[in-house]
Enzyme design. Structure first.
Site: not given
Length: 370
Positions: A93-96, A147, A217, A267, A305, A307, A310, A336
């Site tokens: 990301d930009s850090g904004g 931004d 936003g 994300d 699940c 995984c 589980c 998990h």
């Protein structure tokens, strides 16, 4: 060009998109959820585990890595990839967002933002050019324009002024971007709840011509209904041949609604953050494993699940780890939750390819929230 996006199929009923995102470090089916590795680590997991719970594309955070250890140190390792021994793809990301969310005292000018370090209070200054330079050093496959992220319900005039400045910052960032052949720079759509500003934002960003577009936003305090309304509005306004990234969204309900509205990339820190407090995402809904009801429960965390958590551990054991304040509990629930979202995205893609996404969405909403 650093990335290429193939739109392979759209669900006939909803228009949900199935595609492939090609990057310098791998090709990934979309829609995709990307685990967040804020400080060059997905919290509590090592890189082998990250490979198991992701598709191979994760995030790093510009703001935090700029402050600690410093982007030059990361650059000396060959970027984040060499720094954390990760051989997959990366997005930064930009850090904004962190500048505006972590610092309560800041001054915004045309040049950039002056603000206080969120831990020690020292004065810092960050410009669009700085953000791109830092991200060039961090070496991700996909990077973000700098931004401003105003509070969602800020007045119209504030959003308008902020948006115009953000567009100018996007132009400046693209002009100084040193690695366009191996780092794709995305523009970020802002505008709060105001549809005319959102449309103006995407139109101006398309004129600059970015290889991908993020929606910023959102998931910043607005209601779900407000977020969904903006997503539905933007669905047919964004380029069809470029990837669409909804920033900071990671709950199953928001993901399926986002996919319905044409989003390709997601994300969020949510799955690992709630895991550290004992909350697990399951096909039966959210489970708070610390609750006494699970003290004698010998069943797996999620019976649907496959995984390793589980398969190998009971709810009773997982509850014990949290009550005993053992770090392993945080690790296992984090693993998990990310595996759950990886599986969810795989199922979403199959539903789109088979033109049954609307049915799948309703199933998820009913199973997860009833």
């Amino acid at each position: 060009m650093a990335i290429r996006f193939e739109l392979i199929h759209q669900d006939k009923t909803t228009g949900a998109r199935y595609g492939i995102l090609h990057t310098p470090h791998g090709s990934f089916e979309t829609p995709i959820f990307m685990p967040v590795g804020t400080q060059a680590t997905v919290k509590t997991l090592d890189v082998d585990e990250i490979k198991e719970v992701s598709q191979g594309l994760i995030l790093g955070n510009t703001y935090h890595l700029w402050l600690q250890p410093g982007d030059e140190i990361v650059k000396n390792h060959g970027g984040i990839r060499g720094f954390m021994n990760w051989d997959g793809a990366l997005l930064t990301d930009s850090g904004g967002f962190q500048v505006f969310s972590l610092s309560k005292i800041r001054k915004i000018t045309e040049d950039g933002v002056t603000f206080r370090h969120h831990l020690n209070g020292s004065q810092l200054h960050l410009t669009p050019e700085d953000s791109i330079k830092i991200q060039n050093n961090l070496g991700a496959d996909i990077i973000m324009s700098f931004d401003e992220c105003p509070p969602f319900h800020s007045p119209y005039e504030y959003h308008k002024e902020s948006l115009e400045r953000t567009i100018r910052w996007a132009k400046r960032g693209k002009e100084v971007h040193q690695r366009p052949d191996d780092q794709a720079l995305f523009g970020i759509v802002q505008g709060g709840p105001y549809k005319d500003l959102r449309e103006h934002s995407i139109n101006e960003l398309m004129k600059i011509d970015f290889p991908g577009y993020s929606i910023g936003g959102l998931s910043v305090g607005e209601t779900k209904a407000e977020m969904y309304e903006i997503l539905e509005f933007l669905k047919d306004k964004m380029p069809k041949d470029k990837p669409r990234y909804l920033m900071g969204v990671g709950s199953p309900d928001d993901i399926v609604v986002g996919v319905e509205n044409g989003i390709d990339m997601f994300d969020c820190v949510l799955p690992t953050r709630i895991a550290r407090h004992g909350s697990a995402m399951t096909s039966l809904g959210k489970i708070v494993i610390k609750n006494k009801t699970y003290e004698h429960d010998l069943s797996p965390l999620d019976p649907n699940c496959d995984c390793k958590v589980c398969k190998n551990y009971s709810r009773s054991y997982l509850r014990h780890l949290f009550k005993a304040k053992e770090i392993l509990g945080l690790r296992l629930i984090s693993y998990h939750n990310l595996y759950f979202l990886k599986t969810l995205m795989k199922d979403i893609r199959e539903a789109i390819k088979n033109d049954r996404f609307a049915e799948f969405k309703e199933k998820i909403l009913k199973e997860y929230f009833d």
